[in-house]
Write a protein that holds these residues in place. Structure first.
Motif, mmCIF file in Angstrom:
data_model
loop_
_atom_site.group_PDB
_atom_site.id
_atom_site.type_symbol
_atom_site.label_atom_id
_atom_site.label_comp_id
_atom_site.label_asym_id
_atom_site.label_seq_id
_atom_site.Cartn_x
_atom_site.Cartn_y
_atom_site.Cartn_z
ATOM 1 N N TYR A 5 0.868 -1.168 0.000
ATOM 2 C CA TYR A 5 0.000 0.000 0.000
ATOM 3 C C TYR A 5 0.910 1.224 0.000
ATOM 4 O O TYR A 5 1.807 1.337 0.832
ATOM 5 C CB TYR A 5 -0.886 -0.009 1.244
ATOM 6 C CG TYR A 5 -1.954 1.050 1.240
ATOM 7 C CD1 TYR A 5 -3.156 0.832 0.581
ATOM 8 C CD2 TYR A 5 -1.768 2.258 1.893
ATOM 9 C CE1 TYR A 5 -4.148 1.789 0.581
ATOM 10 C CE2 TYR A 5 -2.747 3.224 1.895
ATOM 11 C CZ TYR A 5 -3.936 2.983 1.240
ATOM 12 O OH TYR A 5 -4.910 3.941 1.229
ATOM 13 N N ILE A 6 0.701 2.141 -0.954
ATOM 14 C CA ILE A 6 1.572 3.308 -1.062
ATOM 15 C C ILE A 6 0.753 4.594 -1.119
ATOM 16 O O ILE A 6 -0.436 4.569 -1.422
ATOM 17 C CB ILE A 6 2.480 3.228 -2.306
ATOM 18 C CG1 ILE A 6 1.642 3.245 -3.581
ATOM 19 C CG2 ILE A 6 3.363 2.004 -2.265
ATOM 20 C CD1 ILE A 6 2.459 3.490 -4.829
ATOM 21 N N VAL A 7 1.424 5.701 -0.829
ATOM 22 C CA VAL A 7 0.843 7.034 -0.976
ATOM 23 C C VAL A 7 1.819 7.852 -1.813
ATOM 24 O O VAL A 7 3.009 7.900 -1.511
ATOM 25 C CB VAL A 7 0.617 7.713 0.391
ATOM 26 C CG1 VAL A 7 0.087 9.129 0.203
ATOM 27 C CG2 VAL A 7 -0.329 6.896 1.249
ATOM 28 N N ASP A 9 2.400 11.687 -3.520
ATOM 29 C CA ASP A 9 2.005 13.088 -3.543
ATOM 30 C C ASP A 9 2.776 13.751 -4.675
ATOM 31 O O ASP A 9 4.006 13.730 -4.676
ATOM 32 C CB ASP A 9 2.342 13.731 -2.196
ATOM 33 C CG ASP A 9 1.769 15.120 -2.059
ATOM 34 O OD1 ASP A 9 0.718 15.388 -2.671
ATOM 35 O OD2 ASP A 9 2.375 15.933 -1.336
ATOM 36 N N THR A 75 -2.878 13.606 -4.511
ATOM 37 C CA THR A 75 -2.369 12.607 -3.587
ATOM 38 C C THR A 75 -3.115 11.318 -3.886
ATOM 39 O O THR A 75 -4.344 11.291 -3.877
ATOM 40 C CB THR A 75 -2.593 13.017 -2.125
ATOM 41 O OG1 THR A 75 -1.920 14.259 -1.895
ATOM 42 C CG2 THR A 75 -2.056 11.973 -1.162
ATOM 43 N N ALA A 77 -3.511 7.196 -3.034
ATOM 44 C CA ALA A 77 -3.238 6.133 -2.070
ATOM 45 C C ALA A 77 -3.853 4.846 -2.593
ATOM 46 O O ALA A 77 -4.988 4.842 -3.072
ATOM 47 C CB ALA A 77 -3.832 6.488 -0.713
ATOM 48 N N LYS A 79 -2.913 0.325 -3.671
ATOM 49 C CA LYS A 79 -1.980 -0.784 -3.837
ATOM 50 C C LYS A 79 -1.250 -0.635 -5.165
ATOM 51 O O LYS A 79 -1.834 -0.231 -6.159
ATOM 52 C CB LYS A 79 -2.722 -2.110 -3.782
ATOM 53 C CG LYS A 79 -3.295 -2.387 -2.407
ATOM 54 C CD LYS A 79 -3.937 -3.729 -2.351
ATOM 55 C CE LYS A 79 -4.463 -3.987 -0.942
ATOM 56 N NZ LYS A 79 -5.065 -5.302 -0.829
#
Length: 92
Positions: A5-7, A9, A75, A77, A79
């Motif tokens: 799981y990534i975020v 920006d 932004t 968020a 997978k």
């Protein structure tokens, strides 16, 4: 084991495109550029690396396709998925 799981920006590289699967489900596709910066010896900020990420959004695709425009801050968020494909007989 599940996918990471990534975020991210960053900024949209181009306007999002609204597309549909063969069954009619909507999804939005766009690309995000994220920069890493640091101060140089003079105290000025410089970009050290830029990462480009292709994004496919399934939830709320119609709204995303109208609001994500080139240069917009986003932004994301979710997978991360990696895929392989062939181009001119070469795996990539």
């Amino acid at each position: 084991m599940s996918l990471p799981y990534i975020v991210i920006d960053g900024r949209a590289v181009a306007d999002a495109e609204l597309k549909f699967t063969q069954s009619g489900r909507a999804f939005a596709k766009f690309r995000v550029a994220a920069n890493d910066s640091k101060k140089d010896e003079s105290g000025n900020w410089e970009t050290t690396e830029t990462l480009f990420v292709n994004v496919t959004a399934w939830d709320d695709a119609e709204r995303i396709a109208t609001e994500v425009t080139r240069g917009a801050g986003v932004t994301v968020a979710g997978k991360i998925h990696e895929r392989e494909y062939e181009h001119n007989g070469e795996k990539r």
